[in-house]
Each structure stands twice: as C-alpha cells, then as structure tokens.
Design an enzyme around this catalytic site. Sequence first.
Site, mmCIF file in Angstrom:
data_model
loop_
_atom_site.group_PDB
_atom_site.id
_atom_site.type_symbol
_atom_site.label_atom_id
_atom_site.label_comp_id
_atom_site.label_asym_id
_atom_site.label_seq_id
_atom_site.Cartn_x
_atom_site.Cartn_y
_atom_site.Cartn_z
ATOM 1 N N ARG A 15 38.764 74.736 30.404
ATOM 2 C CA ARG A 15 39.663 75.863 30.108
ATOM 3 C C ARG A 15 41.111 75.614 30.530
ATOM 4 O O ARG A 15 41.995 76.377 30.161
ATOM 5 C CB ARG A 15 39.121 77.135 30.779
ATOM 6 C CG ARG A 15 38.036 77.798 29.946
ATOM 7 C CD ARG A 15 37.535 79.056 30.610
ATOM 8 N NE ARG A 15 36.596 78.745 31.685
ATOM 9 C CZ ARG A 15 36.239 79.614 32.628
ATOM 10 N NH1 ARG A 15 36.758 80.825 32.643
ATOM 11 N NH2 ARG A 15 35.366 79.271 33.561
ATOM 12 N N LYS A 348 76.070 61.083 47.721
ATOM 13 C CA LYS A 348 74.869 60.268 47.881
ATOM 14 C C LYS A 348 75.152 59.253 48.963
ATOM 15 O O LYS A 348 76.212 58.625 48.936
ATOM 16 C CB LYS A 348 74.554 59.563 46.557
ATOM 17 C CG LYS A 348 73.226 58.842 46.559
ATOM 18 C CD LYS A 348 73.259 57.529 45.787
ATOM 19 C CE LYS A 348 74.042 56.473 46.549
ATOM 20 N NZ LYS A 348 73.979 55.129 45.983
#
Length: 454
Positions: A15, A348
């Site tokens: 399902r 970064k």
Amino acid sequence: MPLEIIILAAGKGTRMKSALPKVLHPLAGKPLIQHVLARARTLDAGRVSIVYGHGGEAVRDAVGDDSLRWVEQREQLGTGHAVRVGLPEGDPDDTVLIMYGDVPLIGADTLAGLAAAAAGCLAVLTIELDDPARYGRILRDDAGEIGGIVEAGDASDEQLRIREINTGFMAAPRALLADWLARLSDDNSQGEYYLTDVVSMAVADGVPVRGVTANDALEVRGINSRAELAAMEREVQRRIADSLMASGMSLADPARLDVRGALSAGIDGHVDVNVVFEGDVVLGDRVRIGPGCVIRDTQIADDVSVHAHCVIEGARIGPGCSVGPFARVRAGTVLDVGARLGNFVETKEAKVGAGSKINHLSYVGDCVIGRDANIGAGVITCNYDGADKHRTVIGDGAFIGSDCQLVAPVTVGDHATVGAGTTLTRDAPAGQLTVGRSPQRSVRGWRRPTKKPG
Ligand code: UD1
Ligand code: CA
C-alpha cells in the site's frame, strides 16, 4: 533473563506504492526500521534478528549494522511463518520478543514490561480501540482470561464488535514458542500461517496467556500507507514541539515546525513558522530563528538572530551573531562573537572573526577573516582555479570595498583597505590602500549612436 528479539519486516508494504522498502521510509528524518531498532536496543538483548523479504538487501545496506542477524523470508507466508524462519537456536528458557518493523513508536517501557511478563507464559500486548478496524480481536472467556485471537477476516459479526485488539507484539520462552510455531497451519481466510494462533495453542497446552496493555494507541500503530505515515509524522512533530515549549522555547506555531533529528535548545528562544531542523542542532539561550529557515547539523550560541529564509548547514555560530535574511551558510563556516552575515551572502569553510561584517551579496569560501573587518557588497573570494581550492586571508580591521574579487591564494593585511571594484591578484599590504581598477576618464563631445531614419 537473556532476551532474543525478532523484528518482522518482510511484508511487501504494497500500500505504500513505492520502490523503496516500507521500513526505509523516514519518520522524523529517520527510517522506520531505525526507530524500531533504537527501541530494541534499550532492552539489552543478547541478539536481535530482522526477518526481511526479497529485495530487502536495500534495508540491510541502509541499516548497516553488522551486529544484527538478518534472515531472509523468501515467501511471505504469514507472521507465524516469519517468526518460525527468524527464530534461531538457543537456550530454551530465553525470552523471545517479537516486534514489527513498521511500528516505530513502541515504548521502551512497554517492551520491557512485555518481556518481563513472559516468564513461563505467553505475553500478548493488547489495547482497546474505539475503532478496532482490521486488527485481530482478543477473545476472552467469562473469567476474563485470554482464550485466543481471531483475525478480522475470520471473525464473526459478534467478534468484530470486540474492541480489544492484538497489537502483534508478543513474548514467550523460546522452547514453548518453537513448539507452537512448528504446529501452525495455514487453514484460514488468508491461507497464511498466523502467529496469532499460538495463543489458542498455549491455552490448550495449559500455558498461561498474559495480556499486557499498551500505554496508548500511537505506540502500537503500524504504518501501511503514505497517508498513515504523514499522519504519524504530524503526531511525532507535535510531541517534539510540545517538549520544546515545555523546556522553555517559544514557537510561533507548534504545527509549523519540523525536527528531523535531534534538536536541543536553551531557554527563551523563539522559532517562527516553517522552520526545519535536521541532524544534530544545538541552540543556546535567547536564539531567534526567523520564518522559513532550514538548519542542519549546526551549533548556534546564545543571543543569535537568524532572520527569515536562511539555509545553514554544518556551521558554528558564536554568541550575538546575526545571519540573514536569505543567507546560505555552508559547511565549515565559523562565526565568532557578534559577526554579521547579511542578505544573499554565501559562506563555506569561512572563519569570520568577532565583530566582522559581510552584509550584502557576497561569496566567501575557504577564507579566514580577522576581527572587525568589513566586507563590502558583492565581494567574491575566487577560491577555485578549475583544479584546486585556495585560501584567502583577511586581517583584523580590513575594509574590502564593494564589488571586489579576491583571487586566491591572497592575503589582505591588518587594517588594509581594498578599493571598490578591485580584482586583487597579489597581497594587499597592512594599513595601505590597494586599488586595482583602470583610471576613470570622461570623453568630451562624445555622442551616443542614433538610429538612421528610413
Ligand atoms: C497482524 C496480526 C493481527 C494484528 C496486526 C497488528 C497476524 C496473523 N495478525 O495482522 O492480529 O492485529 O498484525 O498490526 O499475525 N510479516 C512478515 N512476513 C510475513 C507476513 C508479515 O515479515 O509473511 C510482517 C510484516 O512486514 C509486518 C508484520 O509482519 O511488519 C505484520 O504483518 P501484516 O501482514 O501487516 O499483519 P496484519 O494482517 O496487519
Ligand atoms: Ca496480512
């Protein structure tokens, strides 16, 4: 008493309509099976076996725990068959505890209680539900003793009115269980070997059957469809939100917060709507998070403001910093006390010293910035030459004018000034102005081109 745990996870999960095995679908950021294993590990079992179906190698790889015993059930012939396949040899007196790979919220205390109740008998975890749906029904005799379990598909109308259901969790001594499993038949509506039939066998053998009651319906709820998974996700998130509020954090809307991992927070913080926390996140006291932020694997110290729509990952943000709106703070970013990152700034591997500011439209990567430096609008560290990454070092009190490119490797000295529009390819000495742009000129009598008529 030594404990043997068997987790049933061989069902196809039809399902879910998914190529991904059901037990790998995430709940609160973690696969269902990991939730189940975490609860199993609270019990100090001698061995944990997982019964998986065909194609279940994906589950095995995803879990990646070599201390587990993996058993393939090639054909899904029912829960009783699954336990038979999964039950290893061992001390006949060991308690065997049966769990389900798709029931992720089972409580550790419930499991411990069930295992403890199984000394010399069969212990079955049950609960009364307002809507017993398709669950197996617990049959009790006039004295209130459990006599058996009937599957919904095999039950009479009268039996279907019973509200006490079988959660599926059971525990019993190994020797008794093995004997019952060997005698199961598949003569029923589904043509399966039902684990539930061991209950009536125990009764027939004069072995006591003890019912243990679950704490609440949520802890025994199984996941069969994406809708059920989404509903459980909301329940889990609501509990997390409640516990954050109980420990001193304000939420603009507890229904619009998602924690997919471990979030710990100090007091008097405020989290606005639609914020997602992932992985391990630690927030100090009085941290304010604006709407729409995603924060992953990050530590944020006291008195930090993260404004709307920031994405922060793998960062350490020091006390009193301000970030965003619309900042992208990537792995290896470390902001010292009171540093500021403004809108449309990406960082970064950037260490930003105390009090330094990068307020507008910049990319700062592989860079170390000292204290009280000012990085103007549109500054870019050119850290990548197409092959390798290089570092930019900016000293204390440096001032980088707007729209500069710092071509790494390059160093800007303490208190140096770099004029706006400079493409810096060599070091800028401390305390000096460095400017690298072509001289400005104005052309007298110059005319703009015009379109010729016709
Ligand atoms: C089972 C119980 C039912 C109980 C319900 C609780 C039986 C016969 N019925 O019904 O009384 O109310 O659970 O949720 O036990 N599985 C295998 N191999 C198989 C079949 C199943 O590993 O061959 C696993 C599934 O992956 C799942 C669990 O066993 O984790 C339960 O199987 P499922 O088919 O969902 O059982 P139900 O029909 O719901
Ligand atoms: Ca079934």
